[in-house]
Motif scaffolding. Structure first.
Motif, PDB file in Angstrom:
ATOM      1  N   MET A  87      34.886  32.680  37.046  1.00 26.64           N
ATOM      2  CA  MET A  87      36.259  32.415  36.598  1.00 26.64           C
ATOM      3  C   MET A  87      37.193  32.544  37.791  1.00 26.64           C
ATOM      4  SD  MET A  87      38.546  34.512  33.814  1.00 26.64           S
ATOM      5  CE  MET A  87      37.457  34.015  32.480  1.00 26.64           C
ATOM      6  N   ALA A  88      38.012  31.518  38.038  1.00 26.07           N
ATOM      7  CA  ALA A  88      38.940  31.514  39.162  1.00 26.07           C
ATOM      8  C   ALA A  88      40.347  31.788  38.665  1.00 26.07           C
ATOM      9  CB  ALA A  88      38.890  30.177  39.896  1.00 26.07           C
ATOM     10  N   TRP A  89      41.054  32.609  39.396  1.00 27.42           N
ATOM     11  CA  TRP A  89      42.426  32.937  39.061  1.00 27.42           C
ATOM     12  C   TRP A  89      43.304  32.608  40.247  1.00 27.42           C
ATOM     13  CZ3 TRP A  89      43.787  35.292  34.336  1.00 27.42           C
ATOM     14  CH2 TRP A  89      42.688  35.625  33.531  1.00 27.42           C
ATOM     15  N   ILE A  90      44.555  32.222  39.975  1.00 29.99           N
ATOM     16  CA  ILE A  90      45.465  31.889  41.058  1.00 29.99           C
ATOM     17  C   ILE A  90      45.911  33.174  41.742  1.00 29.99           C
ATOM     18  CG2 ILE A  90      47.707  30.870  41.644  1.00 29.99           C
ATOM     19  CD1 ILE A  90      47.375  29.088  39.187  1.00 29.99           C
TER      20      ILE A  90
ATOM     21  N   GLY B  11      36.053  44.975  43.159  1.00 26.04           N
ATOM     22  CA  GLY B  11      34.636  44.639  43.144  1.00 26.04           C
ATOM     23  C   GLY B  11      34.384  43.183  43.482  1.00 26.04           C
ATOM     24  N   ALA B  12      33.110  42.870  43.661  1.00 25.54           N
ATOM     25  CA  ALA B  12      32.722  41.512  44.054  1.00 25.54           C
ATOM     26  C   ALA B  12      32.775  40.531  42.899  1.00 25.54           C
ATOM     27  CB  ALA B  12      31.322  41.530  44.663  1.00 25.54           C
ATOM     28  N   THR B  13      32.664  41.038  41.673  1.00 21.76           N
ATOM     29  CA  THR B  13      32.643  40.179  40.490  1.00 21.76           C
ATOM     30  C   THR B  13      33.459  40.833  39.377  1.00 21.76           C
ATOM     31  OG1 THR B  13      30.701  41.211  39.476  1.00 21.76           O
ATOM     32  CG2 THR B  13      30.301  39.438  41.088  1.00 21.76           C
ATOM     33  N   PRO B  14      33.876  40.057  38.384  1.00 21.67           N
ATOM     34  CA  PRO B  14      34.553  40.683  37.239  1.00 21.67           C
ATOM     35  C   PRO B  14      33.715  41.770  36.587  1.00 21.67           C
ATOM     36  CG  PRO B  14      34.835  38.310  37.177  1.00 21.67           C
ATOM     37  CD  PRO B  14      33.857  38.588  38.276  1.00 21.67           C
ATOM     38  N   GLN B  15      32.393  41.592  36.576  1.00 20.51           N
ATOM     39  CA  GLN B  15      31.534  42.595  35.952  1.00 20.51           C
ATOM     40  C   GLN B  15      31.590  43.924  36.699  1.00 20.51           C
ATOM     41  OE1 GLN B  15      30.177  41.956  33.032  1.00 20.51           O
ATOM     42  NE2 GLN B  15      29.506  44.091  32.885  1.00 20.51           N
TER      43      GLN B  15
ATOM     44  N   TRP C 162      39.074  37.272  42.083  1.00 22.49           N
ATOM     45  CA  TRP C 162      37.765  36.674  42.344  1.00 22.49           C
ATOM     46  C   TRP C 162      37.793  35.151  42.518  1.00 22.49           C
ATOM     47  CZ3 TRP C 162      38.546  40.139  38.251  1.00 22.49           C
ATOM     48  CH2 TRP C 162      38.154  41.442  38.534  1.00 22.49           C
ATOM     49  N   ASP C 163      38.704  34.665  43.334  1.00 22.89           N
ATOM     50  CA  ASP C 163      38.743  33.232  43.638  1.00 22.89           C
ATOM     51  C   ASP C 163      37.959  32.989  44.918  1.00 22.89           C
ATOM     52  OD1 ASP C 163      39.330  30.578  43.639  1.00 22.89           O
ATOM     53  OD2 ASP C 163      41.401  30.810  44.301  1.00 22.89           O
ATOM     54  N   GLY C 164      36.652  33.224  44.834  1.00 19.77           N
ATOM     55  CA  GLY C 164      35.788  33.078  45.997  1.00 19.77           C
ATOM     56  C   GLY C 164      35.777  34.289  46.898  1.00 19.77           C
ATOM     57  N   GLU C 165      36.544  35.324  46.573  1.00 24.05           N
ATOM     58  CA  GLU C 165      36.594  36.559  47.341  1.00 24.05           C
ATOM     59  C   GLU C 165      36.525  37.739  46.386  1.00 24.05           C
ATOM     60  OE1 GLU C 165      39.452  36.597  50.769  1.00 24.05           O
ATOM     61  OE2 GLU C 165      40.293  34.877  49.710  1.00 24.05           O
ATOM     62  N   ARG C 166      36.453  38.945  46.937  1.00 24.54           N
ATOM     63  CA  ARG C 166      36.463  40.138  46.103  1.00 24.54           C
ATOM     64  C   ARG C 166      37.809  40.266  45.399  1.00 24.54           C
ATOM     65  NH1 ARG C 166      32.281  43.692  47.349  1.00 24.54           N
ATOM     66  NH2 ARG C 166      33.403  45.405  46.326  1.00 24.54           N
ATOM     67  N   GLY C 167      37.778  40.792  44.192  1.00 26.90           N
ATOM     68  CA  GLY C 167      39.030  41.045  43.487  1.00 26.90           C
ATOM     69  C   GLY C 167      39.805  42.160  44.163  1.00 26.90           C
ATOM     70  N   GLN C 168      41.123  42.064  44.121  1.00 32.12           N
ATOM     71  CA  GLN C 168      41.951  43.068  44.800  1.00 32.12           C
ATOM     72  C   GLN C 168      43.328  43.120  44.160  1.00 32.12           C
ATOM     73  OE1 GLN C 168      42.070  43.404  49.291  1.00 32.12           O
ATOM     74  NE2 GLN C 168      44.167  42.691  48.957  1.00 32.12           N
TER      75      GLN C 168
END
Length: 266
Positions: free
Chosen positions: A1-4, A98-102, A156-162
């Motif tokens: 899932m991609a987020w802006i 983290g690296a993924t939403p999970q 998580w748009d191709g990178e770690r979430g932050q």
């Protein structure tokens, strides 16, 4: 899932470099107690209000939603508490999701929760606009702080979430201990109202000396915690919340009567 993603991605700032806020209470507890609704203001196709106002004469919190709607229920409360824990442990306002939403979901202790639900609630929480009014500092002179939870965030748009916490929020977290036990709340172990009562009792312990039993009427408790619940629905939920929280706050005894609640030193 991609987020802006948001545009700004500032570097971390050590907690020791943050100027004092001189607040006696942490913003996180106030936002949990008064800011985040218990239920969806837009449920049953209702038109949600443009602003929600909660609080008392000492502290008032208003919340305005972004285009995605209001955060509500247990999940945004867990996200707020987890972010505060991470900020204290890392001494940084920049929180890795983290690296993924999970990874993020597992960090919240909710591996079985819906990915969509948690991410939507986090999106709403990060985008909400919050105003905190506090009359408990500087001899009870009122002051107001306007903030968002997040200064910016990336899902998580191709990178770690932050997420980077808003400056005022991070300052408050860095300067004030939070006696809320993460292990007691993670994974939704407490209902939303129980988390509110837990935050409230912790504030009472830290900043209001209880020298004699204090009686609080049902009407007053309803103003603080019921949101839009009618009294006949609120009372059993409040009693259930106290039952969940009482073992976690042994310093205070909470008695329930027909007139309301009584707080006393245990």
């Amino acid at each position: 899932m991609a987020w802006i993603p948001r545009l700004r991605r500032p570097s971390a700032t050590p907690a020791t470099a943050v100027a004092p806020t001189e607040h006696e209470t942490g913003y996180v507890k106030l936002m949990i107690m008064f800011g985040v609704p218990l239920t969806d203001p837009a449920q049953d196709d209702a038109v949600p209000p443009g602003m929600i106002v909660r609080g008392d004469w000492e502290r008032i919190v208003t919340m305005r939603p972004d285009d995605y709607g209001y955060p509500w229920g247990t999940l945004p409360r867990l996200v707020l508490l987890w972010l505060a824990k991470q900020a204290r442990e890392t001494q940084s306002p920049v929180i890795d999701l983290g690296a993924t939403p999970q990874d993020f979901i597992e960090a919240l202790g909710s591996p079985d929760a819906s990915t969509g639900d948690i991410l939507w609630q986090a999106q709403r929480l990060f985008g909400a606009s919050i105003t905190l009014g506090d009359a408990t500092v500087h001899g009870r002179k009122p002051m107001t702080v306007r903030l968002h939870v997040a200064k910016d965030f990336r899902f998580w748009d191709g990178e770690r979430g932050q997420v980077t916490l808003a400056e005022h929020l991070y300052q408050s977290i860095a300067e004030h201990p939070a006696p809320i036990d993460w292990e007691a709340v993670k994974g939704g172990r407490l209902p939303a109202m129980a988390i509110d009562v837990y935050a409230w009792l912790n504030l009472r312990i830290r900043y209001h000396e209880i020298t004699a039993p204090e009686r609080i009427s049902w009407n007053r408790l309803s103003e603080l915690f019921a949101h839009n619940l009618p009294m006949d629905a609120f009372r059993p939920r409040f009693e259930d919340a106290v039952g969940h929280v009482a073992p976690l706050v042994p310093e205070v005894a909470v008695g329930i009567t027909d007139a309301g609640a009584t707080l006393s030193r245990a």
